[in-house]
Design an enzyme around this catalytic site. Structure first.
Site, PDB file in Angstrom:
ATOM      1  N   HIS A   4      44.754  46.549  39.868  1.00  0.00           N
ATOM      2  CA  HIS A   4      46.088  46.986  40.297  1.00  0.00           C
ATOM      3  C   HIS A   4      46.060  47.203  41.809  1.00  0.00           C
ATOM      4  CE1 HIS A   4      49.799  49.336  40.513  1.00  0.00           C
ATOM      5  NE2 HIS A   4      50.084  48.838  39.326  1.00  0.00           N
TER       6      HIS A   4
ATOM      7  N   ASP B  63      49.373  46.705  31.506  1.00  0.00           N
ATOM      8  CA  ASP B  63      49.557  45.503  30.699  1.00  0.00           C
ATOM      9  C   ASP B  63      48.409  45.222  29.735  1.00  0.00           C
ATOM     10  OD1 ASP B  63      52.058  44.806  31.593  1.00  0.00           O
ATOM     11  OD2 ASP B  63      51.310  43.694  33.312  1.00  0.00           O
TER      12      ASP B  63
HETATM   13  N1  ACO Z   1      39.672  40.547  37.055  1.00  0.00           N
HETATM   14  C1  ACO Z   1      38.616  40.277  37.841  1.00  0.00           C
HETATM   15  N2  ACO Z   1      38.611  40.498  39.151  1.00  0.00           N
HETATM   16  C2  ACO Z   1      39.714  41.038  39.687  1.00  0.00           C
HETATM   17  C3  ACO Z   1      40.829  41.351  38.925  1.00  0.00           C
HETATM   18  C4  ACO Z   1      40.775  41.093  37.554  1.00  0.00           C
HETATM   19  N3  ACO Z   1      41.826  41.338  36.764  1.00  0.00           N
HETATM   20  N4  ACO Z   1      41.780  41.863  39.726  1.00  0.00           N
HETATM   21  C5  ACO Z   1      41.281  41.853  40.958  1.00  0.00           C
HETATM   22  N5  ACO Z   1      40.027  41.347  40.937  1.00  0.00           N
HETATM   23  C6  ACO Z   1      39.144  41.151  42.089  1.00  0.00           C
HETATM   24  C7  ACO Z   1      39.555  39.900  42.853  1.00  0.00           C
HETATM   25  O1  ACO Z   1      38.923  38.750  42.361  1.00  0.00           O
HETATM   26  C8  ACO Z   1      39.124  40.244  44.255  1.00  0.00           C
HETATM   27  O2  ACO Z   1      37.733  40.067  44.327  1.00  0.00           O
HETATM   28  P1  ACO Z   1      37.000  39.685  45.698  1.00  0.00           P
HETATM   29  O3  ACO Z   1      37.214  40.840  46.606  1.00  0.00           O
HETATM   30  O4  ACO Z   1      35.584  39.493  45.292  1.00  0.00           O
HETATM   31  O5  ACO Z   1      37.673  38.431  46.168  1.00  0.00           O
HETATM   32  C9  ACO Z   1      39.412  41.740  44.345  1.00  0.00           C
HETATM   33  O6  ACO Z   1      39.350  42.231  43.006  1.00  0.00           O
HETATM   34  C10 ACO Z   1      40.785  42.050  44.921  1.00  0.00           C
HETATM   35  O7  ACO Z   1      41.735  41.296  44.166  1.00  0.00           O
HETATM   36  P2  ACO Z   1      43.236  41.079  44.615  1.00  0.00           P
HETATM   37  O8  ACO Z   1      43.882  40.138  43.678  1.00  0.00           O
HETATM   38  O9  ACO Z   1      43.283  40.748  46.082  1.00  0.00           O
HETATM   39  O10 ACO Z   1      43.768  42.559  44.430  1.00  0.00           O
HETATM   40  P3  ACO Z   1      45.263  43.031  44.535  1.00  0.00           P
HETATM   41  O11 ACO Z   1      45.220  44.474  44.783  1.00  0.00           O
HETATM   42  O12 ACO Z   1      46.060  42.200  45.445  1.00  0.00           O
HETATM   43  O13 ACO Z   1      45.749  42.647  43.074  1.00  0.00           O
HETATM   44  C11 ACO Z   1      46.527  42.443  40.934  1.00  0.00           C
HETATM   45  C12 ACO Z   1      46.227  43.407  42.084  1.00  0.00           C
HETATM   46  C13 ACO Z   1      47.454  41.302  41.409  1.00  0.00           C
HETATM   47  C14 ACO Z   1      47.235  43.213  39.836  1.00  0.00           C
HETATM   48  C15 ACO Z   1      45.187  41.860  40.405  1.00  0.00           C
HETATM   49  O14 ACO Z   1      44.336  42.906  40.018  1.00  0.00           O
HETATM   50  C16 ACO Z   1      45.395  40.876  39.268  1.00  0.00           C
HETATM   51  O15 ACO Z   1      45.722  39.712  39.522  1.00  0.00           O
HETATM   52  N6  ACO Z   1      45.203  41.332  37.995  1.00  0.00           N
HETATM   53  C17 ACO Z   1      45.376  40.478  36.841  1.00  0.00           C
HETATM   54  C18 ACO Z   1      46.872  40.341  36.521  1.00  0.00           C
HETATM   55  C19 ACO Z   1      47.475  41.649  36.030  1.00  0.00           C
HETATM   56  O16 ACO Z   1      46.919  42.344  35.195  1.00  0.00           O
HETATM   57  N7  ACO Z   1      48.690  41.964  36.546  1.00  0.00           N
HETATM   58  C20 ACO Z   1      49.448  43.155  36.121  1.00  0.00           C
HETATM   59  C21 ACO Z   1      49.453  44.221  37.168  1.00  0.00           C
HETATM   60  S1  ACO Z   1      50.312  45.673  36.613  1.00  0.00           S
HETATM   61  C22 ACO Z   1      51.949  45.283  36.768  1.00  0.00           C
HETATM   62  O17 ACO Z   1      52.350  44.521  37.608  1.00  0.00           O
HETATM   63  C23 ACO Z   1      52.923  45.908  35.851  1.00  0.00           C
END
Ligand code: ACO
Length: 376
Positions: free
Chosen positions: A260, A313
């Site tokens: 998140h 989620d």
């Molecule tokens: N699984 C594995 N690794 C993850 C995940 C995940 N679900 N989420 C983030 N990471 C890792 C990324 O790969 C990245 O790694 P790195 O630094 O080695 O490159 C690091 O964590 C940062 O990830 P970002 O995507 O840049 O983090 P951000 O804060 O922008 O993203 C987000 C948050 C978009 C929710 C992300 O965690 C994600 O895509 N999760 C999966 C989709 C999801 O569950 N969305 C629902 C969110 S809740 C809502 O909107 C109601």
């Protein structure tokens, strides 16, 4: 003056707001200062909607009259039902909801310069009708007759009644009510911001909600619960979870329902939903919950220290599936709840409005010649 461009406005406050608060490190979410876990345990969606939109908890008589207003506003005009009937049954329910909400506004003038009282009336009408629209589209598209809401049921109870054609049991009604409480607001996210931008032009609240619905419909906002459910279904049984999750980790594939932008620990909403998913799973043959537990264990061991934990989620899809909702209804259920939050922000914006008109960093050219059509 050169101002640094912040893509996605990440970390930039765009308004002062007293509606909700998140502490991402501690995993705390509050509505009007009250902890979400306490609201989930003790309150109702109707009471939480009042709290968000009015700014304080209602007295007994205020709550009763608010519930009465919601009930009396829950029916749809027959022309809205006719409009919904004209929409393609294989279209997405979020698009149907957005179209119907925009159309409902055409029946309720005035469109602009609403008084405080008119803003409140429109807000109640929108909270009341959103769930009826979602349930009506769902019924009609699967070929069932439209039915009218029952005045004696709660909003969550009516939603289940309209969808299933029979009154829900008390446990189902309570669990959906809690889901609605948990999704009712979440600070300055994309759809809330979209609604506030449209509200700042003094557009009417139906336009505000329909634009927020458009923002919520995108896969980066609503909907990771659909992907989480797809993952649990693909894994199929607990013994397969480790192979799949290890492969996802090795290939740096994101685990849906994990991570998140704000929470760096378990999302407080996920904690509550996990409890209900467990309760419902106990009465079902479905292996999804056991699989989810195993996925959580492996993924937290790998990512927990990095601040990547289950978000809202991860378990909500299991709860919705056990309550009998089709996967395409997951985001519309989110909308049924979030409409209260969007309107709370709209009411707040209207009290102290300033038109949103940001700027840009121009990266185009200047002084280009106009080349006549025949010479290009
Ligand atoms: N699984 C594995 N690794 C993850 C995940 C995940 N679900 N989420 C983030 N990471 C890792 C990324 O790969 C990245 O790694 P790195 O630094 O080695 O490159 C690091 O964590 C940062 O990830 P970002 O995507 O840049 O983090 P951000 O804060 O922008 O993203 C987000 C948050 C978009 C929710 C992300 O965690 C994600 O895509 N999760 C999966 C989709 C999801 O569950 N969305 C629902 C969110 S809740 C809502 O909107 C109601």
């Amino acid at each position: 003056m050169t101002v640094e461009l912040i893509p996605g406005l990440e970390g930039i406050p765009i308004a002062e707001s007293g509606v909700s608060f998140v502490d991402g490190k501690a995993g705390v979410l509050e509505y009007r200062g009250i902890n979400i876990e306490e609201l989930a345990e003790k309150s109702s969606f109707e009471e939480v909607s009042y709290l968000l939109m009015r700014g304080e908890l209602p007295s007994t008589s205020e709550l009763v009259s608010f519930q009465d207003e919601l009930r009396s506003n829950s029916r749809l005009k027959f022309r809205i039902v006719e409009l919904i009937k004209c929409l393609p049954e294989n279209g997405h329910p979020m698009d149907a909801l957005q179209a119907a909400i925009a159309a409902i506004g055409m029946f309720y003038p005035p469109r602009h310069n609403l008084t405080k009282e008119q803003r409140w009336e429109a807000s109640m009408r929108l909270v009341a009708k959103t769930s009826t629209v979602v349930a009506t589209f769902e019924r009609l598209r699967r070929g069932d007759e439209q039915i009218a809401p029952k005045p004696e049921l709660s909003l969550a109870g009516n939603f289940l009644y309209l969808l299933n054609g029979k009154e829900p049991d008390a446990i189902q009604e309570r669990i959906l009510d809690v889901c609605l409480i948990l999704h009712a607001d979440h600070t300055m996210n994309a759809s809330t911001f979209a609604g506030r931008v449209v509200g700042s032009t003094l557009a009417d609240p139906y336009c505000v909600v329909s634009s927020a619905l458009g923002a919520l419909s995108g896969p980066l906002h609503g909907g990771a619960n659909e992907d989480a459910m797809a993952l649990f279904s693909k894994i199929g049984s607990v013994k397969n979870a480790k192979t799949t999750v290890d492969r996802m980790i090795a290939e740096k594939e994101k685990i849906p329902g994990f991570g998140h932008r704000v929470y760096k620990t378990m999302d407080p909403r996920a904690k509550v939903l996990k409890k209900y998913a467990e309760e419902l799973a106990g009465k079902s043959d479905n292996p999804h919950f056991e699989i989810a537990l195993e996925v959580e264990k492996i993924a937290v061991a790998q990512y927990g220290e990095k601040g990547i934990w289950p978000n809202v989620d991860f378990y909500s899809g299991i709860v919705y599936t056990e309550l009998g909702f089709a996967t395409e209804c997951f985001t519309p259920i989110f909308a049924v709840a979030r409409v209260a939050g969007w309107l709370a922000h709209w009411l707040e914006q209207a009290e102290n409005n300033r038109l949103f008109r940001p700027t840009q960093k121009y990266v185009g050219q200047h002084g280009q010649p106009y080349v006549p059509l025949g010479e290009r």
